[in-house]
Design an enzyme around this catalytic site. Sequence first.
Site, PDB file in Angstrom:
ATOM      1  N   ARG A   1       0.829  -1.217   0.000  1.00 28.83           N
ATOM      2  CA  ARG A   1       0.000   0.000   0.000  1.00 28.83           C
ATOM      3  C   ARG A   1       0.860   1.262   0.000  1.00 28.83           C
ATOM      4  O   ARG A   1       0.475   2.278   0.595  1.00 28.83           O
ATOM      5  CB  ARG A   1      -0.964   0.030   1.184  1.00 28.83           C
ATOM      6  CG  ARG A   1      -2.023  -1.052   1.162  1.00 28.83           C
ATOM      7  CD  ARG A   1      -3.080  -0.782   2.234  1.00 28.83           C
ATOM      8  NE  ARG A   1      -3.908  -1.966   2.451  1.00 28.83           N
ATOM      9  CZ  ARG A   1      -4.321  -2.379   3.637  1.00 28.83           C
ATOM     10  NH1 ARG A   1      -3.976  -1.732   4.727  1.00 28.83           N
ATOM     11  NH2 ARG A   1      -5.081  -3.453   3.747  1.00 28.83           N
TER      12      ARG A   1
ATOM     13  N   ARG B   1      -3.409   6.400   1.362  1.00 28.05           N
ATOM     14  CA  ARG B   1      -3.964   7.561   2.063  1.00 28.05           C
ATOM     15  C   ARG B   1      -2.994   8.264   2.998  1.00 28.05           C
ATOM     16  O   ARG B   1      -3.278   9.379   3.446  1.00 28.05           O
ATOM     17  CB  ARG B   1      -5.206   7.117   2.850  1.00 28.05           C
ATOM     18  CG  ARG B   1      -6.412   6.846   1.975  1.00 28.05           C
ATOM     19  CD  ARG B   1      -7.593   6.392   2.799  1.00 28.05           C
ATOM     20  NE  ARG B   1      -7.390   5.042   3.327  1.00 28.05           N
ATOM     21  CZ  ARG B   1      -8.181   4.468   4.211  1.00 28.05           C
ATOM     22  NH1 ARG B   1      -9.208   5.133   4.716  1.00 28.05           N
ATOM     23  NH2 ARG B   1      -7.952   3.232   4.619  1.00 28.05           N
TER      24      ARG B   1
ATOM     25  N   ARG C   1      -7.446  11.335  -4.982  1.00 25.00           N
ATOM     26  CA  ARG C   1      -8.648  10.576  -4.594  1.00 25.00           C
ATOM     27  C   ARG C   1      -9.865  11.494  -4.545  1.00 25.00           C
ATOM     28  O   ARG C   1     -10.956  11.130  -5.013  1.00 25.00           O
ATOM     29  CB  ARG C   1      -8.398   9.907  -3.239  1.00 25.00           C
ATOM     30  CG  ARG C   1      -9.613   9.367  -2.513  1.00 25.00           C
ATOM     31  CD  ARG C   1     -10.275   8.210  -3.247  1.00 25.00           C
ATOM     32  NE  ARG C   1     -11.393   7.709  -2.479  1.00 25.00           N
ATOM     33  CZ  ARG C   1     -12.591   8.286  -2.416  1.00 25.00           C
ATOM     34  NH1 ARG C   1     -12.823   9.403  -3.097  1.00 25.00           N
ATOM     35  NH2 ARG C   1     -13.571   7.772  -1.704  1.00 25.00           N
TER      36      ARG C   1
ATOM     37  N   ASP D   1      -7.127  -2.748  -6.933  1.00 23.75           N
ATOM     38  CA  ASP D   1      -7.727  -3.392  -5.772  1.00 23.75           C
ATOM     39  C   ASP D   1      -7.850  -4.877  -6.041  1.00 23.75           C
ATOM     40  O   ASP D   1      -8.025  -5.295  -7.201  1.00 23.75           O
ATOM     41  CB  ASP D   1      -9.104  -2.793  -5.470  1.00 23.75           C
ATOM     42  CG  ASP D   1      -9.620  -3.227  -4.107  1.00 23.75           C
ATOM     43  OD1 ASP D   1      -9.208  -2.624  -3.094  1.00 23.75           O
ATOM     44  OD2 ASP D   1     -10.403  -4.198  -4.048  1.00 23.75           O
TER      45      ASP D   1
ATOM     46  N   TYR E   1     -14.653 -12.751   0.215  1.00 29.63           N
ATOM     47  CA  TYR E   1     -15.419 -11.519   0.022  1.00 29.63           C
ATOM     48  C   TYR E   1     -16.710 -11.776  -0.763  1.00 29.63           C
ATOM     49  O   TYR E   1     -17.759 -11.196  -0.465  1.00 29.63           O
ATOM     50  CB  TYR E   1     -14.568 -10.486  -0.720  1.00 29.63           C
ATOM     51  CG  TYR E   1     -13.521  -9.828   0.135  1.00 29.63           C
ATOM     52  CD1 TYR E   1     -13.870  -8.813   1.038  1.00 29.63           C
ATOM     53  CD2 TYR E   1     -12.178 -10.192   0.052  1.00 29.63           C
ATOM     54  CE1 TYR E   1     -12.915  -8.189   1.821  1.00 29.63           C
ATOM     55  CE2 TYR E   1     -11.214  -9.573   0.827  1.00 29.63           C
ATOM     56  CZ  TYR E   1     -11.583  -8.575   1.714  1.00 29.63           C
ATOM     57  OH  TYR E   1     -10.625  -7.968   2.500  1.00 29.63           O
TER      58      TYR E   1
END
Length: 358
Positions: free
Chosen positions: A27, A31, A40, A77, A154
């Site tokens: 990552r 963020r 973003r 992703d 998921y």
Amino acid sequence: MKTLDNDCFLKALLCQPTPRTPIWMMRQAGRYLPEYRRVREQAGSFMALCTTPELACEVTLQPLARFPLDAAILFSDILTIPDAMGLGLEFVEGEGPQFQKPLRTAADIEALPVPDPHDSLGYVMDAVGLIRDSLAGRMPLIGFSGSPWTLACYMVEGGSSRDFRKIKALMYEQPHTLHRLLGKLAEAVGLYLRAQIEAGVDAIMVFDTWGGVLSAAQYRAFSLAYAGQVLDQVRTHHPATAIPALLFTKGGGQWLEAMADSGYQGLGIDWTTDIGEARRRVGHRVALQGNLDPMALYASPDAITAEVSRILAGFGHGSGHIFNLGHGILPDVKPEHAAALIEAVHTLSPAYHAGSTT
């Protein structure tokens, strides 16, 4: 192996001698970087950011402009494949990923298409091409996918889960149905990674985020076997010497020997596994990637340096170590603490490679 200005990561992944330990961060485009947050916001949503190749390229390159890292990793992703299968992915603020059409019956699984990665996932290949051209041979680009087991978690749960009760119920009650799902996903992931390679990535990584929730026998049957099928698909077209592969199972330290036999050139390990013990267990069969606790980046630069020193000493002298976090960098980490981590690896690791041939 391709000719690159900086091939330290690829050489370490193939257990070849390197002048120092390479480093990248899971990552690393994310963020914690203010420049990422600006893009973003511009994109309007996380999915818009992922599906706009120009923006995905921009955020992939952002950490490379800040830090002397040894690899870029495609910004995307792991849930792009289930989305392409028609499950309707959305990211809910404060809750994470959710599917509008989770899998609830065997008929749902039978109806799943195996997506053509050049069609419904073409935006990913377009991003890879843009990133490859922007890097211009400076360093390797890592492509990736979620593992079949993790994607299935998921898809059956409908999103994130604390107890995995739905997929585990399926595993116990209808194992043949789960195997059918995992087989489809292994085919889809294999095709997806092959398309990324053809678009220009230099290495691939399979993220098995939820393999650690399984028992030993279940891990081998429902997770590792299908990660192996993915690699088999890739290897029919791309040899390991050209496109090496990493497998990361969070919580998978107890199965390192089995993972080392799976054909992957490198294994990611989290911070719960001692890296020196891991090296003793797998020898020179595979490279090891890891394994700083991401929470250590909340500590002072001196404490971060001490942890880097401990991990480097734990692995010891020789090649085959790629420094990384034991999981992804957290959103509110200070960028200067990430910089301290990278500087410590660059400063301390050459001593473990001087005169080394292994």
